[in-house]
Design an enzyme around this catalytic site. Sequence first.
Site, mmCIF file in Angstrom:
data_model
loop_
_atom_site.group_PDB
_atom_site.id
_atom_site.type_symbol
_atom_site.label_atom_id
_atom_site.label_comp_id
_atom_site.label_asym_id
_atom_site.label_seq_id
_atom_site.Cartn_x
_atom_site.Cartn_y
_atom_site.Cartn_z
ATOM 1 N N LYS A 115 -0.969 5.393 -5.580
ATOM 2 C CA LYS A 115 -2.019 5.055 -6.558
ATOM 3 C C LYS A 115 -2.975 6.213 -6.789
ATOM 4 C CE LYS A 115 -3.339 1.621 -3.980
ATOM 5 N NZ LYS A 115 -2.263 1.577 -2.977
ATOM 6 N N GLY A 153 0.827 -1.204 0.000
ATOM 7 C CA GLY A 153 0.000 0.000 0.000
ATOM 8 C C GLY A 153 0.861 1.253 0.000
ATOM 9 N N ASP A 154 0.197 2.404 -0.167
ATOM 10 C CA ASP A 154 0.874 3.704 -0.123
ATOM 11 C C ASP A 154 1.911 3.864 -1.228
ATOM 12 O OD1 ASP A 154 -0.578 4.173 2.257
ATOM 13 O OD2 ASP A 154 0.938 3.062 3.381
ATOM 14 N N ARG A 163 5.511 5.346 8.683
ATOM 15 C CA ARG A 163 5.623 4.085 7.940
ATOM 16 C C ARG A 163 7.007 3.486 8.126
ATOM 17 N NH1 ARG A 163 2.995 7.167 2.905
ATOM 18 N NH2 ARG A 163 0.825 7.065 3.594
ATOM 19 N N ASN A 198 -10.254 2.362 5.046
ATOM 20 C CA ASN A 198 -8.877 2.100 5.502
ATOM 21 C C ASN A 198 -7.865 2.669 4.502
ATOM 22 O OD1 ASN A 198 -9.796 0.207 3.654
ATOM 23 N ND2 ASN A 198 -8.730 -1.531 4.530
ATOM 24 N N THR A 230 -4.139 7.786 6.488
ATOM 25 C CA THR A 230 -5.371 7.460 7.205
ATOM 26 C C THR A 230 -5.170 7.580 8.709
ATOM 27 O OG1 THR A 230 -6.090 5.995 5.437
ATOM 28 C CG2 THR A 230 -7.097 5.632 7.576
ATOM 29 N N THR A 231 -4.040 7.082 9.216
ATOM 30 C CA THR A 231 -3.850 7.048 10.669
ATOM 31 C C THR A 231 -2.724 7.970 11.141
ATOM 32 O OG1 THR A 231 -2.325 5.209 10.403
ATOM 33 C CG2 THR A 231 -4.623 4.640 10.825
ATOM 34 N N GLY A 232 -1.934 8.500 10.214
ATOM 35 C CA GLY A 232 -0.816 9.371 10.595
ATOM 36 C C GLY A 232 0.375 8.608 11.154
ATOM 37 N N GLN A 285 -5.087 -0.412 -0.995
ATOM 38 C CA GLN A 285 -4.040 -1.204 -0.346
ATOM 39 C C GLN A 285 -3.029 -1.689 -1.402
ATOM 40 O OE1 GLN A 285 -7.533 -2.129 0.822
ATOM 41 N NE2 GLN A 285 -7.121 -0.355 2.061
ATOM 42 N N GLY A 305 -6.112 5.344 1.878
ATOM 43 C CA GLY A 305 -5.885 6.788 1.955
ATOM 44 C C GLY A 305 -5.189 7.215 0.689
ATOM 45 N N HIS A 306 -5.903 7.876 -0.181
ATOM 46 C CA HIS A 306 -5.313 8.318 -1.438
ATOM 47 C C HIS A 306 -5.085 9.819 -1.379
ATOM 48 C CE1 HIS A 306 -6.941 4.582 -3.736
ATOM 49 N NE2 HIS A 306 -5.909 4.320 -2.978
ATOM 50 N N THR A 307 -3.829 10.196 -1.391
ATOM 51 C CA THR A 307 -3.498 11.616 -1.296
ATOM 52 C C THR A 307 -3.254 12.168 -2.699
ATOM 53 O OG1 THR A 307 -2.393 11.096 0.769
ATOM 54 C CG2 THR A 307 -1.946 13.266 -0.166
ATOM 55 N N LYS A 359 7.768 8.135 -6.782
ATOM 56 C CA LYS A 359 8.672 8.691 -5.769
ATOM 57 C C LYS A 359 10.166 8.386 -5.940
ATOM 58 C CE LYS A 359 6.700 9.600 -1.704
ATOM 59 N NZ LYS A 359 5.997 9.465 -0.401
HETATM 60 P P1 IMP Z 1 -7.096 -3.000 7.918
HETATM 61 O O1 IMP Z 1 -7.219 -2.915 6.441
HETATM 62 O O2 IMP Z 1 -7.513 -1.761 8.640
HETATM 63 O O3 IMP Z 1 -7.755 -4.243 8.458
HETATM 64 O O4 IMP Z 1 -5.537 -3.164 8.268
HETATM 65 C C1 IMP Z 1 -4.812 -4.337 7.941
HETATM 66 C C2 IMP Z 1 -3.390 -3.990 7.519
HETATM 67 O O5 IMP Z 1 -3.454 -3.326 6.270
HETATM 68 C C3 IMP Z 1 -2.656 -3.060 8.463
HETATM 69 O O6 IMP Z 1 -1.278 -3.381 8.454
HETATM 70 C C4 IMP Z 1 -2.881 -1.691 7.842
HETATM 71 O O7 IMP Z 1 -1.876 -0.790 8.199
HETATM 72 C C5 IMP Z 1 -2.799 -2.055 6.366
HETATM 73 N N1 IMP Z 1 -3.508 -1.120 5.491
HETATM 74 C C6 IMP Z 1 -4.842 -1.011 5.293
HETATM 75 N N2 IMP Z 1 -5.109 -0.050 4.393
HETATM 76 C C7 IMP Z 1 -3.925 0.450 4.012
HETATM 77 C C8 IMP Z 1 -3.540 1.447 3.059
HETATM 78 O O8 IMP Z 1 -4.354 2.081 2.382
HETATM 79 N N3 IMP Z 1 -2.208 1.678 2.951
HETATM 80 C C9 IMP Z 1 -1.284 0.972 3.638
HETATM 81 N N4 IMP Z 1 -1.593 0.032 4.524
HETATM 82 C C10 IMP Z 1 -2.898 -0.229 4.708
#
Ligand code: IMP
Length: 440
Positions: free
Chosen positions: A16, A12-13, A303, A38, A298-300, A222, A40-42, A329
């Site tokens: 995209k 993820g991240d 990484r 969950n 999403t959560t700050g 993701q 987060g598209h910036t 990047k």
């Molecule tokens: P969940 O999707 O909230 O159940 O999280 C499961 C795992 O996927 C965790 O390690 C999250 O940090 C990761 N995760 C979920 N969505 C993203 C995303 O958009 N980017 C990066 N990691 C993500």
Amino acid sequence: MSNVAVIGMQWGDEGKGKITDLLTPAFDIVARYQGGHNAGHTIYVDGRKVILHLIPSGVLHSGKLCLMGNGMVINPEAFLQEKKALEEIGIDIQDNILISPNAHLILPYHTEIESLREEQSDLKIGTTCRGIGPAYVDKADRLGIKVGDLLNPELLRTKIEHNVREKNVLLAHYGKEPLEAEPIVRQFSEYAEQLRPYIRDVSFFLDNAFREGRPVLYEGAQGALLDVDHGTYPFVTSSNSTAGGICSGLGIGPDKLDAVLGVCKAYTTRVGEGPFPTEAFDQWGEYLRDHGQEYGSTTGRPRRCGWLDAVQLAYACRLNGVKRIILTKPDVLDGLEEIKVCVDYTYKGETLPSFPMESWVLEKAEPRYRTVKGWGTGVAGQSAWDDLPQGFRDYVKLIEDLLEVKVAIISTGVGRRDTILMEDHLRGLVDLSRLDPAAA
Ligand code: IMP
């Protein structure tokens, strides 16, 4: 006319959001097929930072239809908040969003149970605590409440009451007070009215769109290594983020997917727990985090950062049928004297033939690196291949050779303009005449 997917190749991240936003003008429809808020598209538009979690990134372009498929899990509150935030920047979504009635809802008990489990259990996944996993559990358990159920008040009430009774047993296990069904029924009845205009049969809608020859962009959330089947289980999300999820998550046939563009950051990051063979615990991990601004949108959360991993990426290419890569990047590596790329893993002294399936092997796998000379500076902000430093062009060639792919797009910064399109590798898939990276 091609239907193309944009999918994350790592954890993820990968960037995209910017790529979907860039390619959207060449498509009529943008469709998400899995996950929820969950993601987060910036995206930066006119210098403004826009973070989308749930609504497809295509929404930033007027006249594009954005679909939210049955494979998604929807938190109505998150949807309405995002709708409001978009309205505040002048984007009205009223006529261009469709949500499948077969998508599942995230309810307050999902979020609560997940947070409690993350706090209290031995197996901490490091999830986003948005209730994603528990909502998919209920879907698989046939207890889930679908978006379409919002339109049937009696059914909605019965399902909420049943679920609350069951969830209260689990909440008691975690030492929590029981929930009452009534306030949830009331809240979701209100959501029903607000979501009603958007609820449409996405599969049927797409079928008609295909008949009219309207090209569709499938937007992954993701990344491949977070896929519930193929990722680093259990440290994964709860849906199929790989290309396989597109058909089941939208209700379409495999003939409606012409190519998968794999988005790959020039180094690797992940958030949450789980194995990460090329994680850099030395100063370079911090360097990549600082220079790449690697904090969760999403959560700050900061990484975890490390070098590019060709073993992991070859696996992601296999899972997704990727022949073309979008490299994001690389400008973060500007100025480094040396850059490392993992070319294989060893385990107990033996070279592994591919990305290992067993978690205990992956945890102990040792990456073997090829170190290449840095290219000095000069990648950041470039928009023409010919202006790129030779050292960077060699890096691109190395990636192409290691993964047996072509690099089709290079993103050299956050803006739409900071993009290099390798037209030869996009022709036939993306109508280049409709793209306008300069329109930032
Ligand atoms: P969940 O999707 O909230 O159940 O999280 C499961 C795992 O996927 C965790 O390690 C999250 O940090 C990761 N995760 C979920 N969505 C993203 C995303 O958009 N980017 C990066 N990691 C993500």
